[in-house]
Each structure stands twice: as structure tokens, then as C-alpha cells.
Design a protein around this motif. Structure first.
Motif, PDB file in Angstrom:
ATOM      1  N   CYS A   1      14.501 -16.745  65.064  1.00 27.08           N
ATOM      2  CA  CYS A   1      13.816 -17.206  63.739  1.00 27.08           C
ATOM      3  C   CYS A   1      15.026 -17.450  63.088  1.00 27.08           C
ATOM      4  CB  CYS A   1      12.967 -16.118  63.144  1.00 27.08           C
ATOM      5  SG  CYS A   1      12.275 -16.520  61.708  1.00 27.08           S
TER       6      CYS A   1
ATOM      7  N   CYS B   1      13.164 -20.170  58.177  1.00 29.23           N
ATOM      8  CA  CYS B   1      12.856 -21.417  57.360  1.00 29.23           C
ATOM      9  C   CYS B   1      11.647 -21.550  56.601  1.00 29.23           C
ATOM     10  CB  CYS B   1      13.049 -22.666  58.266  1.00 29.23           C
ATOM     11  SG  CYS B   1      11.529 -22.904  59.361  1.00 29.23           S
TER      12      CYS B   1
ATOM     13  N   CYS C   1       6.481 -22.025  59.193  1.00 30.07           N
ATOM     14  CA  CYS C   1       5.209 -21.540  59.642  1.00 30.07           C
ATOM     15  C   CYS C   1       4.331 -21.337  58.351  1.00 30.07           C
ATOM     16  CB  CYS C   1       5.411 -20.179  60.512  1.00 30.07           C
ATOM     17  SG  CYS C   1       6.639 -19.059  59.935  1.00 30.07           S
TER      18      CYS C   1
ATOM     19  N   CYS D   1       7.188 -24.975  64.211  1.00 28.81           N
ATOM     20  CA  CYS D   1       8.205 -24.083  64.201  1.00 28.81           C
ATOM     21  C   CYS D   1       9.352 -24.704  64.682  1.00 28.81           C
ATOM     22  CB  CYS D   1       7.951 -22.817  64.980  1.00 28.81           C
ATOM     23  SG  CYS D   1       9.564 -21.761  65.059  1.00 28.81           S
TER      24      CYS D   1
HETATM   25  S1  SF4 Z   1       8.821 -21.687  61.390  1.00 32.38           S
HETATM   26 FE1  SF4 Z   1       8.646 -19.259  61.127  1.00 32.38          FE
HETATM   27  S2  SF4 Z   1       9.060 -18.404  62.910  1.00 32.38           S
HETATM   28 FE2  SF4 Z   1       9.780 -20.718  63.028  1.00 32.38          FE
HETATM   29  S3  SF4 Z   1      11.884 -20.494  62.579  1.00 32.38           S
HETATM   30 FE3  SF4 Z   1      10.839 -21.094  60.810  1.00 32.38          FE
HETATM   31  S4  SF4 Z   1      10.358 -18.957  59.846  1.00 32.38           S
HETATM   32 FE4  SF4 Z   1      10.950 -18.534  61.973  1.00 32.38          FE
END
Ligand code: SF4
Ligand SMILES: Cc1cc2nc3c(=O)[nH]c(=O)nc-3n(C[C@H](O)[C@H](O)[C@H](O)COP(=O)(O)OP(=O)(O)OC[C@H]3O[C@@H](n4cnc5c(N)ncnc54)[C@H](O)[C@@H]3O)c2cc1C
Ligand code: SF4
Lengths: 383, 276
Positions: free
Chosen positions: A269, A272, A275, A358
């Protein structure tokens, strides 16, 4: 199973859909629905039903989204795009109040007048309809109501489109939210495309919905159309791309905060927050205070925030959730488990957006399965 | 969303080098009455808001309703520094009351222990005021206060008044004594040996740094105080106070709504998992 909301259904053609957008707009509503833009099916204001993504489908996988041309002209044969309806009901930035400081030092604060927009949402998926009711409970169901959300939500006219083409990342069946709609809408549509033509089975779920339906060019429902519609929705339920482990997810997640899997997912992860931005129920916000150059006028803004942000748990002594492991665990545990304690339901509706958007393709269903297997191996899995 | 209600600073009293107590009077209709343990969102113009406990009100018994609110603020960042710097005549915005507050009714008929570390005495002060003023609904009442140094002790005048009351016993301790300090030295849990209470029939109210609250609650349970009769006031980031911003989650608990006061029977597990 598709529910008619107790109302007698009807059948409309594409011109009926065009009339629907026209009637809603003539009624003073801002109609928002899916349309193709920048290589995705986005939600945007529609001036006419011609802007619907007729003939477009999507290919979805973890970290992957592509538009594709369909061989037919279906309008609603695509699953969740990058946005959700929270973009309109709980916008990214909202001014909540303004304050003035007089030259004599006096302070006055004025609440932002509620927005007067009257929305009609066209093509709401059953999972997203559930997401709206979940946000209703979070933002207006407690002791305090978010006045901006309430103003946008009150009187919003919801036209559901039942799912006939789930994506590879969908798992609404696991979450009990789709692919059929079971009430809570003004109108429900089920798209049918067969030798007898392109048409929509339509039912009213409210008095408002019945009034609008009565203004559309339509014909009485027929057994061939309702049968085909029901078969298409039932078929969608058979073709879910993902499943959740069929256990008590609330107990599984709250019971395993120290699972080794959290370290494993934390290594992938990026924290970022994509999600959380894509999720239709994620509601967290931060307060932002600004002043103008004179220093006499200040404003309070409410802006989308992500629990993946290090500042999210900022305390004078440092952040509470400093590690990526604790932040992924917080997000998934909140979605699938502690949401029940806080708001009486799951916080996940199975739309699959977080999987698709993601950047490294982390899939929450896979994570839940892994934690389930780990707990099972340790002899502590809930049933 | 409710907007901050303007209040005028009537009095500001320096407690320690970084902590000040202010007395606020509403300009216009005041807020609904506060209960001990509840908090307000205090707004420093243009800077932002911070959750600050109610530390008292005037006239006594009014709960702050249409009356004056007392808050004690330690400067640790931009907003709290602005609030700490308030001077008589300055204006500040206040929203509230928010949160659960101490459940004093649950302590009726019990011996009562009030255990405070540092600034943790601020939300406990109106509770002790009820113990001192209230009719004899409780058994023996003890107030145990710990601070880093003698100069960090809050409300020294009030502590003397309480100590003079026949209803409560007061004991203080510091980590680092200074010249002239004749009181105890060491952690606040050591004061438990200095006061009388019957553990199975005791209710405890605890506020201070999280490590201090954990240590105190564990020691009390070890001595036989039932976990559900140990109440703690917890701190997490809060941006709204109304249960909507999501920052104050501690596992299943939304601290601004379900807290800040939480029973140890519920809090123990939540405070044991690291980075929850
Ligand atoms: S979208 Fe969510 S699960 Fe995927 S890398 Fe970003 S923070 Fe992590
Ligand atoms: C229920 C409760 C009761 C309390 N009672 C009292 C009391 O009676 N007296 C008292 O003194 N204190 C009390 N506190 C603690 C007090 O609220 C904090 O010390 C105060 O909020 C700190 O704010 P600050 O702006 O001064 O500090 P900061 O540490 O600067 O943080 C203030 C806020 O700004 C945000 N922030 C800070 N830096 C950044 C950044 N770089 N980027 C983005 N956001 C940032 C944080 O999210 C934080 O919420 C209480 C706290 C709670 C939860
Ligand atoms: S957690 Fe993922 S699948 Fe569940 S509702 Fe949010 S975006 Fe959709």
C-alpha cells in the motif's frame, strides 16, 4: 429479485428515457447521470439522454479501467466509474460558515445558507443507492445533521438502474446490496436488449416517481419484458467478479488487529488514499480555516480527507497511526466492521471502486480472504 | 452545522508557564448547559478550532447556561496558543456542549477516586466541585493529582479549598520536586496508598496522559475496582465535534460522540492495540 415497489410497472423505449431527462429538467431539477469523458464513464450534468453512454462498456480489474465499445447500444451496461454520487451530495469542498471581526474586536459568525439545488440522479446502481442511504445515516441520522448534505439530499430524485452487467471487481451479492433494487428509489429501470428490441422496464417507488412516470411515453408492462428483465438481473447475480468470505466480517476484522497479513498489505500500500476518494461511503473530512488579506474575514471549509493521510490522527505528541500498516487496517476495519458499531451497517456496498482505482491493485476482498484464512489457521475464525 | 457563538473574555488567569484559564461570557444567548466532562469547540478567529473541556462555570450549578464558561488551555500548537493568549475583552467563538461527560450517577453510594495527571485536572474540576458541594450521595471521596513539577500544578487555590473541605481528601505528587516542595514525589498511582477506599465499592474518574490513564486503570483493577466503574476521558484529533469528520475514531468508538468519557471495560482493549 427485482421489486416493483408495489406499483404497476411500464415499459419505455429510448425516447421514453429522453422524455425522462426532459421532464425532470422541466421540473427544475439538475439531472446528473453517466456520460463518457476522458476515457471513463463519469457522472455529470445531463442536458439530454443522448449524453448517456449508449454502446459503451467497461473492462475492470484490480488497478485497471478501460472503456470498450459494445456490440449493442446499451445505456447502463457498465459498472461503477471513478466517481460516486457523494461528489454531488457531499462535495469535495464546502464552505460551512463565515466569520467577521469588527474593528472593535467583536466577532460574528454566519452559517452558510443551504444550497438550493434540486438534483435528479439517473442511473444510480443498487449498490450506490445503498451507499447513499449509508451516508444519510452518517451525516444526518445522528444527533447533529450536516446541513449542507441534508439540503442537497432532501428531495433528490433517484432513478435506479438495476445491474445486468456486473464488472469483474463487483461483489454486491456478498454485501447484500444488489444487483436488484429493493426500494428507496423514485423510479427503477431495468434495461432489456433482445430480439424484441431495446427497452426499459420501469417502476415507480414513490409518489413523485409515479407522477414523473405518468408523464412519459410508455406502454403497460408485458410478461416478455419483465421476464427478460428479471432474468438479466438474476444472471448478473450469478456473474459477480468477486466474493467476500461468507463469515461475520465484523467479528473477523475487529478480532484480528494483529494479523500478519496487515504487514504484508502494508508493504504494497502506498497510503495514497485513492480508495477513500473513490469509495461512495467514505465520508471523512477535515476543517480548513482561511482568512482574507485584511484579516477581518474568515471562513470555515469542510474538505474531503483520507484516513491514509498521516495528519489524519495528528495529536500534539505525533500521529496516532504513524505506520502504513495501521492506516490500511483502520480503513478496512472501519469499512467492514466498526462501521456497524458506529452506524448500524457495513460501510462497504461491494461496488469495487477501491479495487479498480488502487494504483497497485490492492483488492479488499483478497485481503479479507487472507485474514480469514490466517484466522482459520490459527483456530480463531468467526463462523 | 452550528456556528461558533461569540463569547467575550471576562478574565484570564495564568496557571502555569504554558497554560491559562479563561472565563467567558456569551454575547447574546449562551449555549445549552454543560455537564462535567463535556467539551466545547473553541474557535480562535481565522486560526481554527480546538476541542477544550469545560472546567467550570459561573454561577455554580448553571452548567454554563446563559452564564459564564471556564476553560483551561495549554498552548501546544497554533490554535491552542491563540486561545492561551486570550486577554480580557478579546472575543472567541464557542460551540457545544459535545460528548458524553462523566457519569457521576453511576458512582452514587460508592467511594469516589478522582485521579488527574497534568492538564487532566481541567475536565475533572467541575466533577470535584459536585463532590464537594453535593449532598452525601457518595462514600469517601479522594482527589489525587500528579504533575511534572510543582509549577505545573493547576488550580492551586482551588486545590487548597478542596483540601479544606470535609468531603474530599486531596493528595498531590510531582515527578520532579522543586525547592520548598514538601508533598509527594513520584507517579500518581503511588498516591492510592495514601487514601482510604473500598475497591469493590469504588468508582474512579481518571484523566491525564494516556500512559498515566492506562497505568492507573490497571492498578485500580489490580486492587479490585470493577473495570466498568473506572471512567477515563480520552483524547483524539477532532475537527467537527458532531460525529461527522471521522478523525476521532478509536476502533468502534467515535470519541466526540461516544466519548470522550469511556469506561475501562470498553477502553482497555482499544488502548492496548498499538496505533488503533
Ligand atoms: S488506493 Fe488505498 S489501498 Fe491502494 S495504495 Fe492507495 S491507499 Fe493503499
Ligand atoms: C475531548 C477533548 C478535550 C480537551 N480538553 C482540553 C482542555 O481542556 N485544555 C487543553 O488545553 N486541551 C484540551 N484538549 C487538547 C486540545 O484540543 C489540543 O491540544 C488542541 O486541539 C491542539 O490544537 P493546536 O492547533 O493548538 O495544535 P496542533 O497540534 O497544531 O493541531 C491542531 C489541529 O490542526 C491540525 N493540524 C496540525 N498541524 C497540521 C498540519 N501540518 N497539517 C494538517 N493539519 C494539521 C491537526 O489535525 C489538529 O487537529 C482536549 C482534547 C480533546 C479531544
Ligand atoms: S470499500 Fe471499496 S467496494 Fe466497498 S463500497 Fe467502498 S469503494 Fe466500494
Amino acid at each position: 429479485m427485482a421489486d416493483t415497489g408495489g406499483a404497476v410497472g411500464a415499459v419505455i423505449d429510448r425516447d421514453g428515457l429522453s422524455a425522462l431527462v426532459r421532464v425532470l429538467r422541466e421540473g427544475g431539477r439538475t439531472v446528473v447521470g453517466p456520460t463518457v469523458r476522458d476515457g471513463a464513464i463519469v457522472l455529470d450534468e445531463l442536458e439530454s439522454a443522448d449524453q448517456l453512454p449508449y454502446g459503451w462498456g467497461v473492462e475492470l480489474e484490480a488497478g485497471y479501467y478501460r472503456l470498450r465499445r459494445r456490440t449493442d447500444r446499451a445505456a447502463f451496461a457498465h459498472s461503477a466509474g471513478p466517481q460516486s454520487w457523494k461528489t454531488f451530495l457531499q462535495p469535495q469542498r464546502v464552505r460551512q460558515w463565515s466569520a467577521e471581526r469588527g474593528t472593535d474586536g467583536t466577532l460574528t459568525a454566519r452559517e452558510e445558507p443551504p444550497p438550493t439545488v434540486s438534483y435528479a440522479f439517473l442511473g444510480v446502481r443498487p449498490c450506490d443507492l445503498r451507499a447513499i442511504t449509508i451516508q444519510d445515516r452518517v451525516l444526518t441520522g445522528g444527533r447533529y445533521a450536516d446541513t449542507d448534505y441534508r439540503a442537497r439530499r432532501t428531495g433528490a430524485f433517484l432513478v435506479v438502474a438495476e445491474c445486468t452487467e456486473p464488472g469483474a471487481t463487483c461483489f454486491c451479492v456478498s454485501m447484500g446490496t444488489g444487483p436488484a433494487a429493493d426500494g428507496g428509489y423514485d423510479l427503477a429501470l431495468t434495461e432489456v436488449l433482445d430480439d424484441a428490441g431495446h427497452r426499459f422496464w420501469i417502476r415507480a417507488g414513490s409518489e413523485d416517481g409515479a407522477r414523473v412516470l405518468a408523464a412519459l411515453p410508455r406502454r403497460p408492462e408485458d410478461a416478455a419484458t419483465t421476464g427478460a428483465a428479471r432474468d438479466a438481473v438474476a444472471g448478473a447475480a450469478e456473474r459477480m467478479g468477486r466474493t467476500m468470505p461468507p463469515v461475520d466480517l465484523r467479528a473477523l476484522l475487529q478480532g484480528n488487529p494483529e494479523a500478519a497479513r496487515w504487514d504484508e498489505v502494508a508493504a504494497r500500500c502506498l497510503t495514497c488514499g485513492n480508495c477513500t476518494m473513490a469509495c461512495p461511503t467514505c465520508f471523512c473530512t477535515s476543517a480548513e480555516d482561511v482568512t482574507d488579506l485584511t484579516g477581518g474575514h474568515a471562513e470555515r471549509w469542510r474538505v474531503w480527507e483520507s484516513c491514509y493521510d498521516l495528519e489524519f490522527t495528528h495529536l500534539p505528541g505525533g500521529p496516532v497511526r504513524a505506520s502504513g500498516r495501521s492506516r490500511y487496517r483502520q480503513w478496512l476495519t472501519h469499512k467492514l466492521s466498526t462501521w456497524y458499531d458506529q452506524f448500524g451497517s457495513s460501510g462497504c456496498v461491494g461496488c469495487g471502486r477501491c479495487i479498480v482505482w488502487c494504483p497497485v491493485g490492492i483488492d479488499l476482498t483478497e485481503e479479507a480472504w487472507a485474514i480469514h484464512r490466517e484466522a482459520e489457521a490459527a483456530g480463531g475464525a468467526p463462523q | 452545522m452550528t456556528v461558533p457563538v461569540p463569547h467575550r473574555v471576562v478574565r484570564s488567569t495564568a496557571e502555569t508557564s504554558d497554560t491559562t484559564t479563561v472565563l467567558l461570557e456569551p454575547e447574546g444567548p449562551g449555549l445549552a448547559p454543560f455537564r462535567p466532562g463535556q467539551f466545547a469547540m473553541m474557535y480562535a478567529f481565522g486560526r481554527g478550532e480546538a476541542p477544550i473541556s469545560v472546567s467550570g462555570w459561573e454561577p455554580p450549578g448553571a452548567g454554563g447556561s446563559c452564564g459564564r464558561l471556564v476553560h483551561t488551555v495549554r498552548a501546544v500548537g497554533a490554535v491552542s496558543a491563540a486561545l492561551r493568549g486570550l486577554r480580557p475583552g478579546d472575543r472567541v467563538g464557542v460551540r457545544g456542549p459535545y460528548g458524553t461527560g462523566w457519569d457521576l450517577a453511576a458512582a452514587e453510594g460508592c467511594d469516589v477516586l478522582v485521579v488527574a495527571g497534568g492538564l487532566g485536572l481541567a475536565p475533572l474540576r467541575p466533577l470535584v466541585a459536585e463532590l464537594v458541594d453535593g449532598p452525601g450521595r457518595f462514600g469517601s471521596c479522594s482527589v489525587l493529582v500528579g504533575a511534572r513539577t510543582p509549577a505545573d500544578l493547576l488550580y492551586r487555590g482551588t486545590l487548597r479549598t478542596w483540601a479544606a473541605s470535609p468531603r474530599v481528601a486531596v493528595a498531590t505528587t510531582v515527578d520532579r520536586p522543586g525547592p520548598g516542595w514538601t508533598g509527594d514525589v513520584g507517579v500518581v498511582t503511588a498516591l492510592l496508598d495514601r487514601v482510604a477506599f473500598h475497591p469493590p465499592g469504588t468508582a474512579a474518574f481518571v484523566c491525564g496522559p494516556e500512559v498515566m490513564m492506562r497505568a492507573t486503570a490497571r492498578e485500580l483493577v489490580h486492587r479490585g475496582v470493577p473495570a466498568q466503574r473506572i471512567q477515563l476521558s480520552l483524547e483524539r484529533t477532532m475537527h467537527c465535534g458532531t460525529g461527522h469528520c471521522g478523525h476521532c475514531q478509536l476502533g468502534p468508538v467515535l470519541l466526540c460522540r461516544d466519548g470522550p468519557v469511556v469506561g475501562w471495560d470498553r477502553a482497555e482493549r482499544l488502548l492496548t492495540v498499538r496505533e488503533l
